[in-house]
Structure formats: structure tokens, C-alpha cells
Design a protein around this motif. Structure first.
Motif, PDB file in Angstrom:
ATOM      1  N   SER A   1       0.837  -1.191   0.000  1.00  0.00           N
ATOM      2  CA  SER A   1       0.000   0.000   0.000  1.00  0.00           C
ATOM      3  C   SER A   1       0.875   1.245   0.000  1.00  0.00           C
ATOM      4  CB  SER A   1      -0.910   0.002   1.233  1.00  0.00           C
ATOM      5  OG  SER A   1      -1.539   1.257   1.359  1.00  0.00           O
ATOM      6  N   GLU A   2       0.791   2.015  -1.081  1.00  0.00           N
ATOM      7  CA  GLU A   2       1.584   3.236  -1.171  1.00  0.00           C
ATOM      8  C   GLU A   2       1.178   4.230  -0.088  1.00  0.00           C
ATOM      9  OE1 GLU A   2       2.852   6.617  -4.506  1.00  0.00           O
ATOM     10  OE2 GLU A   2       1.398   5.047  -4.991  1.00  0.00           O
ATOM     11  N   ARG A   3      -0.108   4.253   0.210  1.00  0.00           N
ATOM     12  CA  ARG A   3      -0.595   5.158   1.245  1.00  0.00           C
ATOM     13  C   ARG A   3       0.031   4.819   2.599  1.00  0.00           C
ATOM     14  NH1 ARG A   3      -5.441   4.262   0.549  1.00  0.00           N
ATOM     15  NH2 ARG A   3      -6.154   6.127  -0.567  1.00  0.00           N
ATOM     16  N   ALA A   4       0.103   3.538   2.912  1.00  0.00           N
ATOM     17  CA  ALA A   4       0.668   3.108   4.198  1.00  0.00           C
ATOM     18  C   ALA A   4       2.147   3.462   4.290  1.00  0.00           C
ATOM     19  CB  ALA A   4       0.475   1.604   4.378  1.00  0.00           C
ATOM     20  N   ILE A   5       2.873   3.292   3.195  1.00  0.00           N
ATOM     21  CA  ILE A   5       4.296   3.613   3.192  1.00  0.00           C
ATOM     22  C   ILE A   5       4.500   5.111   3.410  1.00  0.00           C
ATOM     23  CG2 ILE A   5       6.392   3.633   1.804  1.00  0.00           C
ATOM     24  CD1 ILE A   5       5.333   1.158   0.357  1.00  0.00           C
ATOM     25  N   MET A   6       3.710   5.909   2.705  1.00  0.00           N
ATOM     26  CA  MET A   6       3.836   7.360   2.847  1.00  0.00           C
ATOM     27  C   MET A   6       3.497   7.808   4.259  1.00  0.00           C
ATOM     28  SD  MET A   6       2.166   8.522  -0.809  1.00  0.00           S
ATOM     29  CE  MET A   6       2.437  10.274  -0.591  1.00  0.00           C
ATOM     30  N   ASN A   7       2.453   7.229   4.840  1.00  0.00           N
ATOM     31  CA  ASN A   7       2.085   7.565   6.221  1.00  0.00           C
ATOM     32  C   ASN A   7       3.209   7.212   7.184  1.00  0.00           C
ATOM     33  OD1 ASN A   7      -0.407   8.520   5.456  1.00  0.00           O
ATOM     34  ND2 ASN A   7      -1.501   6.621   5.918  1.00  0.00           N
ATOM     35  N   LEU A   8       3.818   6.048   6.963  1.00  0.00           N
ATOM     36  CA  LEU A   8       4.894   5.601   7.834  1.00  0.00           C
ATOM     37  C   LEU A   8       6.088   6.546   7.762  1.00  0.00           C
ATOM     38  CD1 LEU A   8       5.794   3.300   9.738  1.00  0.00           C
ATOM     39  CD2 LEU A   8       6.778   2.169   7.740  1.00  0.00           C
ATOM     40  N   VAL A   9       6.439   6.961   6.553  1.00  0.00           N
ATOM     41  CA  VAL A   9       7.570   7.870   6.375  1.00  0.00           C
ATOM     42  C   VAL A   9       7.269   9.242   6.989  1.00  0.00           C
ATOM     43  CG1 VAL A   9       9.012   9.064   4.688  1.00  0.00           C
ATOM     44  CG2 VAL A   9       8.380   6.671   4.312  1.00  0.00           C
ATOM     45  N   ILE A  10       6.058   9.739   6.798  1.00  0.00           N
ATOM     46  CA  ILE A  10       5.673  11.040   7.361  1.00  0.00           C
ATOM     47  C   ILE A  10       5.782  11.023   8.878  1.00  0.00           C
ATOM     48  CG2 ILE A  10       3.723  12.598   7.750  1.00  0.00           C
ATOM     49  CD1 ILE A  10       2.805  11.916   4.885  1.00  0.00           C
ATOM     50  N   ILE A  11       5.206   9.975   9.481  1.00  0.00           N
ATOM     51  CA  ILE A  11       5.261   9.855  10.946  1.00  0.00           C
ATOM     52  C   ILE A  11       6.707   9.761  11.422  1.00  0.00           C
ATOM     53  CG2 ILE A  11       4.678   8.377  12.912  1.00  0.00           C
ATOM     54  CD1 ILE A  11       2.101   7.633  11.375  1.00  0.00           C
ATOM     55  N   GLY A  12       7.503   8.934  10.731  1.00  0.00           N
ATOM     56  CA  GLY A  12       8.910   8.779  11.090  1.00  0.00           C
ATOM     57  C   GLY A  12       9.677  10.083  10.977  1.00  0.00           C
ATOM     58  N   ASN A  13       9.392  10.857   9.923  1.00  0.00           N
ATOM     59  CA  ASN A  13      10.081  12.133   9.730  1.00  0.00           C
ATOM     60  C   ASN A  13       9.762  13.120  10.842  1.00  0.00           C
ATOM     61  OD1 ASN A  13      11.393  11.379   7.398  1.00  0.00           O
ATOM     62  ND2 ASN A  13       9.934  12.341   6.008  1.00  0.00           N
ATOM     63  N   PHE A  14       8.488  13.219  11.202  1.00  0.00           N
ATOM     64  CA  PHE A  14       8.116  14.189  12.237  1.00  0.00           C
ATOM     65  C   PHE A  14       8.627  13.756  13.618  1.00  0.00           C
ATOM     66  CE2 PHE A  14       4.764  15.683   9.191  1.00  0.00           C
ATOM     67  CZ  PHE A  14       5.236  16.984   9.101  1.00  0.00           C
ATOM     68  N   ILE A  15       8.612  12.453  13.889  1.00  0.00           N
ATOM     69  CA  ILE A  15       9.175  11.975  15.160  1.00  0.00           C
ATOM     70  C   ILE A  15      10.673  12.265  15.215  1.00  0.00           C
ATOM     71  CG2 ILE A  15       9.722   9.905  16.497  1.00  0.00           C
ATOM     72  CD1 ILE A  15       7.031   8.761  15.661  1.00  0.00           C
ATOM     73  N   SER A  16      11.358  12.027  14.089  1.00  0.00           N
ATOM     74  CA  SER A  16      12.798  12.303  14.025  1.00  0.00           C
ATOM     75  C   SER A  16      13.077  13.785  14.217  1.00  0.00           C
ATOM     76  CB  SER A  16      13.361  11.834  12.683  1.00  0.00           C
ATOM     77  OG  SER A  16      13.186  10.439  12.511  1.00  0.00           O
ATOM     78  N   SER A  17      12.237  14.623  13.624  1.00  0.00           N
ATOM     79  CA  SER A  17      12.417  16.074  13.752  1.00  0.00           C
ATOM     80  C   SER A  17      12.283  16.523  15.198  1.00  0.00           C
ATOM     81  CB  SER A  17      11.390  16.813  12.886  1.00  0.00           C
ATOM     82  OG  SER A  17      11.516  16.456  11.536  1.00  0.00           O
ATOM     83  N   ILE A  18      11.246  16.021  15.869  1.00  0.00           N
ATOM     84  CA  ILE A  18      11.032  16.374  17.275  1.00  0.00           C
ATOM     85  C   ILE A  18      12.199  15.890  18.129  1.00  0.00           C
ATOM     86  CG2 ILE A  18       9.564  15.955  19.296  1.00  0.00           C
ATOM     87  CD1 ILE A  18       7.178  15.787  17.334  1.00  0.00           C
ATOM     88  N   ALA A  19      12.658  14.660  17.874  1.00  0.00           N
ATOM     89  CA  ALA A  19      13.775  14.099  18.636  1.00  0.00           C
ATOM     90  C   ALA A  19      15.037  14.938  18.447  1.00  0.00           C
ATOM     91  CB  ALA A  19      14.025  12.650  18.199  1.00  0.00           C
TER      92      ALA A  19
END
Length: 277
Positions: free
Chosen positions: A241-259
Motif C-alpha cells: 500500500s503506497e498510502r501506508a508507506i507514505m504515512n509511515l515515512v511522514i510519521i517517522g520524519n516528524f518523530i525524528s524532527s522532534i527528537a
């Protein structure tokens, strides 16, 4: 040496913010000027050099309202925004780059949190505002100067200048790209507090070296599994699912940014403790 209370005080924050901008107005003005003018200059040069695409020898372009230089404008604006995101991040803790400026920074009567918030407002929030103004100004000036060349020389929508490249998930793809901006500026913010002197170059070298190492290890693992097991590992259907992959990357990016931003704050606190000795 006088040190302020570590409790947060909004009035003290505004005073420090005004003080910092006043002391660094020359460098801030140069950065803002470059950010506001460079995209416009490059877009206008690109439009002038590529004006042949509007000639009659390209009649297919006149069948729709599509600007043949659409992707040139989008690429220039996006790449400039990304470059300035990295530059802004690397400048967040530039006050720590020399002994004199570091002493002045830490002896200013404001808490670590107040200084951190003030610098974030100047470089992160300030960057976001200037980026929005800059790419739209480039778009408007381009059409104003060269619009007479063709009815197909049109404004490029802001979302497409800033990453809306997947038309199956237009807004999700735009958020995905914007999340990479957040990661970039936060990583370079960490770099600026780790290596205040020549932060941009040192952080960029560190990212390239880390990317090479991770890429090499990943490639070696895939090759090893392909040779020894005949496959690269189990297949997960949800990954289709392309949608699931994009969601996963978005969440990972924002968590990484906050960290990264949290790490930068605590590293700044360490700097202040060390400076007291």
C-alpha cells in the motif's frame, strides 16, 4: 558572572529576541535578501533561456493550459527552499561559533529555554515565512516579466512548487515532502549545536558519510540474503500500500524532527553548564 533564573519568562524571551536580532541584523538581512532574491533570479533566467518551448514548433502545448516550464519552476523553487532549510538549520546556534560570541550568548540574562525558543523563532519560523514569500514572489515576478511571451506561461500552484508530485495522493505527498524539510532543518540544527564552527559543511559531510555507511550495510544485507536464501526476506502485504508507506515515512520524519530538536535543546543546556566553569 550573572546568570538568570531557568524559569520561563515571556517578557525576558522578547527582550532576548530583540537583542539577538539587533546584534545580528546584518547577517540576518543578508540571509533574508538571498532567500528572497535567488529563487526569483534563477526562475527568471530559466524562463528566459527556455523561452523556445513556447514557439509555434511546439503546438501541442497550446492545446491545454499547461505551462511547459512548469517543472523547471517547481524544481528551482523546491531545491532553493531545501538548500535554505539546511542553511537556516546550520545557523541556529551560530552564536556558539567563537569564544567571544559564546561568552556573550551565555551571559545574556535569559534562561536556556528562552534562548532556544528565540533562536528557533528567528531561524526556523523565520525560514518558513520567508520560504512562503520567496517562492510565491518568484512565481509572480516570472509571470509579470515574461507573461507576454505566451498564453501558456502561467502561475505554478504553490503546492506543486513545494512537493505535490504524486497525483494519486496529492496532499499526502506534499506533507511527505514538507516532513523532509522538517527533518533537514532539525538535523542541521543538531549539527549547529554540535559543531558551531563551519556547521553546514561538517553536518553535510557527516550526513553523506552516514548515508554511505547505511547504504553499504543495507545493500550488503540484501545481497547476502539474495545469495544465501534466494530472497531478500519475507513479504509483507501491507507494504504494497503506497498510502501506508507514505504515512509511515511522514510519521517517522516528524518523530525524528522532534527528537532532533529536543536533543539540540539539551545539548545547548550542556554548553551553558560547561561555560559556567
Amino acid at each position: 558572572m550573572k546568570h538568570s533564573s531557568q524559569t520561563f519568562n515571556f517578557h525576558r524571551l522578547t527582550l532576548f529576541l530583540k537583542c539577538y536580532i539587533g546584534e545580528n541584523k546584518r547577517n540576518l538581512l543578508i540571509f533574508a535578501t538571498l532567500m528572497l532574491t535567488l529563487p526569483t533570479l534563477l526562475v527568471c533566467i530559466g524562463t528566459w533561456l527556455g523561452q523556445d518551448v513556447y514557439d509555434i514548433q511546439y503546438p501541442s502545448y497550446y492545446d491545454s493550459d499547461y505551462d511547459p516550464q512548469h517543472w523547471m519552476v517547481a524544481f528551482v523553487c523546491f531545491s532553493q527552499a531545501y538548500l535554505f532549510a539546511m542553511t537556516a538549520g546550520s545557523r541556529v546556534f551560530s552564536a556558539l561559533s567563537t569564544k567571544h560570541s559564546r561568552l556573550n550568548f551565555f551571559t545574556t540574562p535569559a534562561s536556556t529555554l528562552e534562548k532556544y525558543i528565540a533562536l528557533t523563532i528567528v531561524y526556523v519560523a523565520g525560514y518558513a515565512l520567508l520560504m512562503f514569500i520567496s517562492v510565491n514572489m518568484a512565481n509572480i515576478i516570472r509571470v509579470g516579466l515574461f507573461g507576454h511571451m505566451s498564453n501558456n506561461l502561467l502561475m505554478v500552484p504553490f503546492p506543486e512548487m513545494m512537493g505535490r508530485v504524486n497525483y494519486s495522493f496529492p496532499y499526502r505527498s506534499m506533507v511527505l515532502i514538507w516532513s523532509t524539510f522538517a527533518v533537514s532543518i532539525s538535523i542541521f540544527t543538531v549539527g549547529s549545536v554540535l559543531w558551531p564552527h563551519n556547521s553546514f559543511i561538517k553536518t553535510l559531510v557527516a550526513i553523506i558519510a552516514l548515508s554511505i555507511i547505511i547504504g553499504s550495510l543495507t545493500t550488503s544485507s540484501i545481497v547476502y540474503k539474495a545469495v544465501t536464501l534466494g530472497s531478500v526476506g519475507p513479504r509483507f502485504e501491507w507494504m504494497d500500500s503506497e498510502r501506508a508507506i507514505m504515512n509511515l515515512v511522514i510519521i517517522g520524519n516528524f518523530i525524528s524532527s522532534i527528537a532532533c530538536m529536543v536533543f539540540a535543546y539539551f545539548r545547548l543546556k550542556e554548553w551553558e553548564v560547561i561555560s559556567r566553569w
